[in-house]
Design an enzyme around this catalytic site. Structure first.
Site, PDB file in Angstrom:
ATOM      1  N   ARG A 104      46.419 -33.899   5.695  1.00 18.17           N
ATOM      2  CA  ARG A 104      45.786 -33.313   4.512  1.00 18.17           C
ATOM      3  C   ARG A 104      45.723 -34.396   3.435  1.00 18.17           C
ATOM      4  NH1 ARG A 104      46.028 -27.817   3.772  1.00 18.17           N
ATOM      5  NH2 ARG A 104      44.253 -28.217   2.415  1.00 18.17           N
ATOM      6  N   ASP A 252      46.620 -29.835  -6.476  1.00 17.93           N
ATOM      7  CA  ASP A 252      46.979 -30.628  -5.300  1.00 17.93           C
ATOM      8  C   ASP A 252      47.121 -32.102  -5.638  1.00 17.93           C
ATOM      9  OD1 ASP A 252      46.695 -29.026  -2.463  1.00 17.93           O
ATOM     10  OD2 ASP A 252      45.594 -28.090  -4.106  1.00 17.93           O
ATOM     11  N   LYS A 263      42.020 -26.161  -5.414  1.00 19.64           N
ATOM     12  CA  LYS A 263      41.195 -25.446  -4.448  1.00 19.64           C
ATOM     13  C   LYS A 263      39.756 -25.300  -4.940  1.00 19.64           C
ATOM     14  CE  LYS A 263      42.136 -24.350  -1.225  1.00 19.64           C
ATOM     15  NZ  LYS A 263      41.922 -25.088   0.048  1.00 19.64           N
TER      16      LYS A 263
END
Length: 358
Positions: A104, A252, A263
């Site tokens: 990720r 993030d 997101k």
């Protein structure tokens, strides 16, 4: 299914936990978030490949939780390398870090945790295998404990900005499931509750993966906090109707200038909040701040599989001939952010740029 951990209480401090390391240090337990909200199912992984799969498949997700999971994966790598020489140990740990970091790329906590593990590996490569493994387990559990403490501190700081009786909008899931425990954005909500104030939450579904509908609503329902789920395209209407007092989201990655990657859909909500003169807050631990990334334009945005957009619940909604564009994140400019809540207190994007959260 009952939680599988073999200690009296998980480090999350809650009944459930996104990820835990077994007391023997040889297994990692992951709450499979793909099964929520209808099934609370834990998966057990005993090697780095399994942990990498859990991160990539989004069985575990959320930047802080991903970082903790990566640290636990590095502990498993140290267990696998107990019989190796110092050179072999470092090779094994380097390969594990690379495998985990590739899963990720946008969530900076992942590479941050892997870097801490590698630094420890290099410092103690000449120790015996059991000692190296024990040190990695201690580091990983320390990262987990520190994250829970950080979430509680940022929750307390953010709660001071939320008035009694407010309705707060949140996007995606930035709760205990996305962290070591308590949560970032949902940590602020819990902080409001713990301060004795009333709070109501509106959670977006968060398309295409529905983390808001599946996970945030589940968490808040577990806590008995009033939550209403709306589709993403209802946000403007709810704001225009005066139903929302503030927006709180997680992150993030936060660039050095205060731009925030979160997101997909967060940027649009920030624009709507500015239009309706509502505060837009970000809650994240300082480990999410990436001083090596100058601006949001420099953040790598992960592209997800087309099936996440074309299928829901196994049913195909998009024809095979149609192209699909599925970025997992977008970037909200610092100018749209009212404040950033971290474990060090309430910061402005300018404070982040000046490194004043350290």
């Amino acid at each position: 299914m009952l939680p599988p951990w073999d200690s009296a209480e998980p480090l999350s401090g809650a009944r459930y936990s996104a990820v835990e390391l077994a007391t023997d240090g040889e297994r990692v337990f992951v709450l499979d978030q793909l099964a929520l909200p209808t099934e609370e199912r834990y998966r057990t992984y005993a090697d780095v490949a399994g942990v990498a799969h859990a991160i990539r498949a989004m069985e575990v997700r959320g930047a802080p939780a991903i970082g903790i999971t990566a640290a636990y994966g590095m502990a498993l790598a140290a267990a696998e390398a107990r019989g190796l020489s110092s050179g072999g140990y470092l090779d094994r740990m380097t390969a594990a870090a690379e495998e985990l970091c590739a899963t990720r790329p946008t969530a900076v906590n992942l590479s941050w945790a892997a870097s801490l593990s590698m630094r420890l590996a290099r410092e103690h490569a000449d120790a015996d295998g059991d000692a190296r493994w024990s040190e990695q387990c201690q580091l990983a559990r320390g990262i987990h404990r520190d994250d829970v403490v950080a979430c509680r501190k940022m929750g307390q700081a953010g709660a001071e900005r939320i008035a009694d009786g407010s309705t707060v909008l949140t996007h995606c899931n930035a709760g205990a499931l996305a962290t070591g425990g308590y949560g970032t954005a949902l940590g602020v909500i819990r902080g409001v509750r713990d301060a004795g104030k009333s709070v109501r939450v509106i959670a977006t579904e968060t398309r295409p993966y529905l983390q808001g509908a599946r996970l945030t609503a589940w968490e808040l329902s577990q806590d008995g906090i009033d939550v209403t789920v709306i589709s993403d395209n209802m946000v403007a209407h709810c704001m225009a109707q005066g139903q929302i007092a503030a927006v709180v989201v997680g992150a993030d990655r936060i660039a050095r200038n205060g731009d925030v990657a979160n997101k997909i859909g967060t940027y649009g909500i920030a624009c709507l909040a500015r239009q309706h003169e509502l505060p837009f807050y970000v809650a994240a631990p300082w480990s999410t701040v990436d001083q090596a990334t100058p601006t949001g334009a420099d953040i790598e945005i992960e592209q997800r599989d087309r099936a996440e957009l074309t299928h829901i619940g196994g049913r195909q909604l998009v024809p095979d001939e149609a192209e699909v564009y599925n970025p997992a994140f977008d970037v909200t400019p610092a100018a749209l952010i009212s404040a950033i809540f971290t474990e060090t207190g309430v910061l402005s994007p300018a404070d982040v740029a000046g490194g004043r959260g350290t």
